[in-house]
Design a protein around this motif. Sequence first.
Motif, PDB file in Angstrom:
ATOM      1  N   GLY A  83      -2.266   1.617   7.815  1.00  0.00           N
ATOM      2  CA  GLY A  83      -1.507   2.761   7.607  1.00  0.00           C
ATOM      3  C   GLY A  83      -0.003   2.592   7.702  1.00  0.00           C
ATOM      4  O   GLY A  83       0.523   2.203   6.569  1.00  0.00           O
ATOM      5  N   PHE A  84       0.606   2.693   8.739  1.00  0.00           N
ATOM      6  CA  PHE A  84       1.899   2.556   8.933  1.00  0.00           C
ATOM      7  C   PHE A  84       2.428   1.676  10.040  1.00  0.00           C
ATOM      8  O   PHE A  84       1.432   1.728  11.338  1.00  0.00           O
ATOM      9  N   TYR A  85       3.513   1.067  10.180  1.00  0.00           N
ATOM     10  CA  TYR A  85       4.287   0.655  11.484  1.00  0.00           C
ATOM     11  C   TYR A  85       5.527   1.078  11.646  1.00  0.00           C
ATOM     12  O   TYR A  85       6.121   1.357  10.667  1.00  0.00           O
ATOM     13  N   LEU A  86       5.671   1.712  12.747  1.00  0.00           N
ATOM     14  CA  LEU A  86       6.994   2.488  13.118  1.00  0.00           C
ATOM     15  C   LEU A  86       7.564   1.364  14.210  1.00  0.00           C
ATOM     16  O   LEU A  86       7.095   0.897  15.186  1.00  0.00           O
ATOM     17  N   THR A  87       8.748   1.005  13.614  1.00  0.00           N
ATOM     18  CA  THR A  87       9.525  -0.066  14.172  1.00  0.00           C
ATOM     19  C   THR A  87      10.274  -0.080  15.575  1.00  0.00           C
ATOM     20  O   THR A  87      10.467   1.100  15.869  1.00  0.00           O
ATOM     21  N   LYS A 132      16.046  10.820  10.368  1.00  0.00           N
ATOM     22  CA  LYS A 132      17.131  11.874  10.849  1.00  0.00           C
ATOM     23  C   LYS A 132      17.523  11.190  12.128  1.00  0.00           C
ATOM     24  O   LYS A 132      18.721  11.432  12.830  1.00  0.00           O
ATOM     25  N   MET A 133      16.610  10.475  12.800  1.00  0.00           N
ATOM     26  CA  MET A 133      16.884   9.962  14.320  1.00  0.00           C
ATOM     27  C   MET A 133      17.276   8.592  14.117  1.00  0.00           C
ATOM     28  O   MET A 133      17.314   7.950  15.281  1.00  0.00           O
ATOM     29  N   GLY A 134      17.276   7.996  12.951  1.00  0.00           N
ATOM     30  CA  GLY A 134      17.888   6.791  12.733  1.00  0.00           C
ATOM     31  C   GLY A 134      16.716   5.729  13.259  1.00  0.00           C
ATOM     32  O   GLY A 134      16.834   4.469  13.637  1.00  0.00           O
ATOM     33  N   ARG A 135      15.504   5.969  13.014  1.00  0.00           N
ATOM     34  CA  ARG A 135      14.243   5.173  13.325  1.00  0.00           C
ATOM     35  C   ARG A 135      13.447   4.942  12.056  1.00  0.00           C
ATOM     36  O   ARG A 135      13.520   5.441  11.043  1.00  0.00           O
ATOM     37  N   VAL A 136      12.758   3.943  12.135  1.00  0.00           N
ATOM     38  CA  VAL A 136      12.115   3.368  10.673  1.00  0.00           C
ATOM     39  C   VAL A 136      10.778   3.536  10.794  1.00  0.00           C
ATOM     40  O   VAL A 136      10.308   2.762  11.497  1.00  0.00           O
ATOM     41  N   LEU A 137      10.045   3.924   9.608  1.00  0.00           N
ATOM     42  CA  LEU A 137       8.508   3.830   9.634  1.00  0.00           C
ATOM     43  C   LEU A 137       8.416   3.052   8.203  1.00  0.00           C
ATOM     44  O   LEU A 137       8.994   3.331   7.135  1.00  0.00           O
ATOM     45  N   THR A 138       7.590   2.049   8.291  1.00  0.00           N
ATOM     46  CA  THR A 138       7.400   1.483   6.914  1.00  0.00           C
ATOM     47  C   THR A 138       5.696   1.213   6.830  1.00  0.00           C
ATOM     48  O   THR A 138       4.894   1.341   7.703  1.00  0.00           O
ATOM     49  N   GLN A 139       5.506   0.653   5.652  1.00  0.00           N
ATOM     50  CA  GLN A 139       4.133   0.490   5.278  1.00  0.00           C
ATOM     51  C   GLN A 139       3.535  -0.593   6.074  1.00  0.00           C
ATOM     52  O   GLN A 139       4.300  -1.456   6.394  1.00  0.00           O
ATOM     53  N   TYR A 140       2.142  -0.489   6.501  1.00  0.00           N
ATOM     54  CA  TYR A 140       1.703  -1.447   7.364  1.00  0.00           C
ATOM     55  C   TYR A 140       1.638  -2.852   6.707  1.00  0.00           C
ATOM     56  O   TYR A 140       1.603  -3.160   5.302  1.00  0.00           O
ATOM     57  N   ARG A 141       2.410  -3.694   7.503  1.00  0.00           N
ATOM     58  CA  ARG A 141       2.416  -5.170   6.748  1.00  0.00           C
ATOM     59  C   ARG A 141       1.351  -6.041   7.029  1.00  0.00           C
ATOM     60  O   ARG A 141       1.234  -6.645   8.134  1.00  0.00           O
ATOM     61  N   THR A 154       0.883  -1.168   0.063  1.00  0.00           N
ATOM     62  CA  THR A 154      -0.173  -0.101  -0.174  1.00  0.00           C
ATOM     63  C   THR A 154       0.882   1.127  -0.065  1.00  0.00           C
ATOM     64  O   THR A 154       2.089   1.254   0.174  1.00  0.00           O
ATOM     65  N   LYS A 155       0.147   2.138  -0.107  1.00  0.00           N
ATOM     66  CA  LYS A 155       1.035   3.620  -0.308  1.00  0.00           C
ATOM     67  C   LYS A 155       1.033   4.546   0.949  1.00  0.00           C
ATOM     68  O   LYS A 155      -0.093   4.440   1.593  1.00  0.00           O
TER      69      LYS A 155
END
Length: 586
Positions: free
Chosen positions: A384-388, A217-226, A202-203
Amino acid sequence: MTLDQEVDLSKTYDAVIVGSGAAGGMAAHVLTSKGMKVLLLEAGKKLNIEQELRSMEWPYDNANRGFLPPDSHSLSFNEYTIRRPAYGPGFEKAKHLYSYISSTDYTKNIVVDERENPYTGTNYAWVRARCLGGKTNIWGRLALRLSDYDFKAKDRDGYGENWPISYSDIAPYYDKVDLYLGITGVKENLDYLPDSIFQRPTKLNCAEVTLKQGLQKMGRVLTQYRAGVTSDGLKHNKYRSRCYGRGACERKGGCDIHAAFDSPTGLIYPAMDTGNLTLRPNSTVREVTVDPGTGKASGVHFIDSQTMRDYHVKAKVVILAASTLESARLLLLSKSRQHPNGLANSSNHVGHNFCEHVMGPGIAGRAKDLVGKSPTLDDGRPGGFYLTRFRNLKEKHPKFIRGYGFEGGSGSTMFPRGTDVHGFGASFKEEVRKNQGSFIGMGGFGEVLSRYENYVDLDPVVKDKWGISALRFHYKFGDNERRMAEDMKETAKEMFEAAGFEILHVNDRVLTEGWSIHELGTARMGTDPKTSVLNQFEQSHDVKNLFVVDGSAFVNASCQNPTWTIMALCWRSCEYLADEMQKGNL
Ligand SMILES: Cc1cc2nc3c(=O)[nH]c(=O)nc-3n(C[C@H](O)[C@H](O)[C@H](O)COP(=O)(O)OP(=O)(O)OC[C@H]3O[C@@H](n4cnc5c(N)ncnc54)[C@H](O)[C@@H]3O)c2cc1C
Ligand code: SF4
């Protein structure tokens, strides 16, 4: 394919499976594909799920605008935490009482009526779905893998136990689950959150991309909802459609074209097509029976959930997949001369080491540059999204061990967000229209440590509608969870600030135990039969023809949602089971 088939009580089935959710469905799929003759017993009804979910029904076409009928009530946070028991005095006016999750007309027949299914003890928001497919009919679809950060967590921080498997043992089975059921997402190459074999993703929308960039910039990852959803379709499955991006799974709690995985269309109907599966809904198992000579499992007693008639059926192997707490309950209920403490419980660990995810802290904000922009189609997607996770990976947090992630979303939705703003009339409508697409929010899910002293046992007095002893909870969050929840609130704020969002609300309230609906660990795996219930193949240490293939087997909760792991583990265990059976070892 006929449902509600007759069970042959004179026959000894190769295997009887108790429960038809993610775990039971997967066991049925794997074992029938190996040619085994399998009986699947499900306590609940076979619902016409399309009729229940009515994914495309408009609120104005529903007598109660989509909410519960007036004689029904779904429990609130305060009702779980203040009133004890939650379904006790004070609710006389409500003919039906449901858990907090079921406040709509669409899920009321999927979840249990709390009064028919009581439980006692410490506060716990226990969400149960008693129908064919169990909770998979309404699950949130977030499908994540665990990694060696989870399987070998003790090696990193010294707490608890390691799992008796590593990521490399389960990785091929995650792959099989991905390919058989379908999952959407984007590869991120993270060692702590391994990628799946993804279908079309998804987008992310505007505000989500802004947050992602802020986090980089903080070295953290947000990715599309798996999402455990097939976006490209599955050629091998005629019961499921590909996702048409209607967003109804979010609004109604399920998907009536089965693009989102559910156990009946994903696993059980295909298993029935092999001719090797007998399915009996309305069959509440109350005890696993044992052969008095060998102490091995010999079958199960079940009650017809509607007629109340009692039956016994024989099987060479018994597989419990009734969900984490119900499987523990069944083990505790199955007392015999050989197993006076409950079945598979020589370790006294059944019901213990109970763990899950802590929820509550979160944040809502506004992307100011989107205020007043034309609406976009943002809710036409299954998530939506998952912030790991980012805590306790490379560095040690001084206040707590383990980690947490956030689930969230933003953008224009069919029913606008932000209708809680003050005002009325034309100016109120204008305000809602102007702002609705700019809202963004997220909430944390953190690991609750597995502790022996968090457990369930049988209530000595209270019984359910079928005369079966209710579960009694002895379960509380501890200091590690409280400190983690405090950190969730702080980091949520810091990340929204980094993205330049206007912060509207920061939530620091920790929700009632159980809220995550990710209960785990009540019959954990391990190498030592003195401190664990199952071996690495979810096979009882004490009773070799007994397997428990649901979340009970987890050694810790990690902070990732568990369903994909439940199914991958179950696939692995059932392949082992079929092999052992062929070798005559069971
Ligand atoms: C609203 C919601 C959102 C969720 N979101 C997510 C998510 O985003 N990601 C994720 O990974 N997980 C999520 N979950 C959790 C997920 O649904 C469960 O992890 C999964 O369904 C567990 O599968 P299971 O087979 O162990 O149990 P279930 O799906 O609960 O199935 C157990 C079955 O056993 C039957 N049963 C129970 N007792 C008996 C008995 N005595 N005899 C016969 N049958 C019995 C029940 O009726 C039920 O059908 C969510 C759950 C809910 C409700
Ligand atoms: S967005 Fe996809 S998965 Fe969700 S209800 Fe629509 S078709 Fe089903």
